[in-house]
Scaffold this active site. Sequence first.
Site, mmCIF file in Angstrom:
data_model
loop_
_atom_site.group_PDB
_atom_site.id
_atom_site.type_symbol
_atom_site.label_atom_id
_atom_site.label_comp_id
_atom_site.label_asym_id
_atom_site.label_seq_id
_atom_site.Cartn_x
_atom_site.Cartn_y
_atom_site.Cartn_z
ATOM 1 N N TYR A 169 0.849 -1.191 0.000
ATOM 2 C CA TYR A 169 0.000 0.000 0.000
ATOM 3 C C TYR A 169 0.888 1.246 0.000
ATOM 4 O O TYR A 169 1.668 1.462 0.928
ATOM 5 C CB TYR A 169 -0.900 -0.033 1.231
ATOM 6 C CG TYR A 169 -1.804 1.152 1.403
ATOM 7 C CD1 TYR A 169 -2.639 1.566 0.376
ATOM 8 C CD2 TYR A 169 -1.854 1.848 2.616
ATOM 9 C CE1 TYR A 169 -3.484 2.647 0.537
ATOM 10 C CE2 TYR A 169 -2.706 2.922 2.793
ATOM 11 C CZ TYR A 169 -3.521 3.317 1.751
ATOM 12 O OH TYR A 169 -4.363 4.391 1.917
ATOM 13 N N LEU A 170 0.778 2.057 -1.038
ATOM 14 C CA LEU A 170 1.672 3.191 -1.256
ATOM 15 C C LEU A 170 1.768 4.125 -0.059
ATOM 16 O O LEU A 170 2.851 4.592 0.293
ATOM 17 C CB LEU A 170 1.204 3.976 -2.490
ATOM 18 C CG LEU A 170 1.932 5.296 -2.758
ATOM 19 C CD1 LEU A 170 3.382 5.037 -3.181
ATOM 20 C CD2 LEU A 170 1.194 6.110 -3.816
ATOM 21 N N ASN A 171 0.635 4.422 0.583
ATOM 22 C CA ASN A 171 0.634 5.490 1.584
ATOM 23 C C ASN A 171 1.386 5.155 2.867
ATOM 24 O O ASN A 171 1.562 6.029 3.720
ATOM 25 C CB ASN A 171 -0.800 5.905 1.915
ATOM 26 C CG ASN A 171 -1.420 6.728 0.805
ATOM 27 O OD1 ASN A 171 -0.759 7.036 -0.177
ATOM 28 N ND2 ASN A 171 -2.671 7.080 0.947
ATOM 29 N N TYR A 172 1.819 3.908 3.034
ATOM 30 C CA TYR A 172 2.645 3.603 4.203
ATOM 31 C C TYR A 172 4.120 3.909 3.952
ATOM 32 O O TYR A 172 4.918 3.839 4.880
ATOM 33 C CB TYR A 172 2.484 2.136 4.624
ATOM 34 C CG TYR A 172 1.115 1.801 5.145
ATOM 35 C CD1 TYR A 172 0.249 2.792 5.571
ATOM 36 C CD2 TYR A 172 0.671 0.482 5.204
ATOM 37 C CE1 TYR A 172 -1.015 2.492 6.030
ATOM 38 C CE2 TYR A 172 -0.593 0.174 5.677
ATOM 39 C CZ TYR A 172 -1.434 1.174 6.088
ATOM 40 O OH TYR A 172 -2.683 0.875 6.556
#
Length: 310
Positions: free
Chosen positions: A250-253
């Site tokens: 997941y990109l936002n982590y």
Amino acid sequence: MGEDLFWAIRGGGAASFGVVLAYKVKLVPVPEKVTVFRVERYLTENATDITFKWQSVAPTTDDELFMRMLVQPVTRNKKKTVRITVIALYLGDSDSLVRLLNKDFPELGIAKENCNEASWIDSVLWWANYDLGTQPKILLDRDLNDANFLKRKSDYVQTPIPKKGLESLWKKMVELGKVGLVFNSYGGQMNRVKSDATPFPHRAGNLFKIQYSVSWKQPGDEAVKNFTTQTKLLHEFMTPFVSKNPRSAYLNYRDIDVGSTNTWSYEDGKVYGQSYFNGNYERLVHVKTAVDPKNFFRNEQSIPPRSTHI
């Protein structure tokens, strides 16, 4: 700005393409009252059975219900164990929610006294761990001199983890001692959006996302090494139970362990790009090459152009 660029900045990491100065958000209606609950269970209280069942119920239940699960190593009665917490938001009243879960998820044993009805904005504060009835203006309070350190990693689960797998996971979490997990269920509307409709590809076929979570207050390299090592070990342990080829993330982590670059080559970017974006990586590279061929907008996990001239 053109259809391709508009597609790219809605989920492709806008910082790879420019600076977004303004945007519009399309709101959705919610009922006047919603229902929330938080229920804790330990291993001695059927937690394994609940977790096993949650994997099939949470992604397929009523579209109006979202159920998150926290999995945490804790000490109880001087013994190390694992506690699960199911946290839920239902766009409806408590009577309807109890009927729904007693039918689809009796293992949880939810009752009306476990539920709280509230306005949607009050539920937002409740999710942020404020008491129901707290005024929303408290969300504007900031302590700029306060800081926590943290490490986050991610995985996607596409096949339910069997009970033996869960039991081995509990042992590993107790052994490591600090890293918790957050299970965020997918399904519902997530499934109805095509995987290439936006750069975010993790749609149908994913039951839930795992967040690996550890936080600490003490500064220093030793603390960083200790906590990040624990997170990496648990992530490695989960390899048999999560997505493969690619192992999605997941990109936002913003997990540098997924891969990073200081050359911004197409091949370097592909290492993390395919984990974050799966088959959408190629189109993102195409957009990047068209709008920022000299790679002015870049970071250690940005989308590279086809050829980089810095």
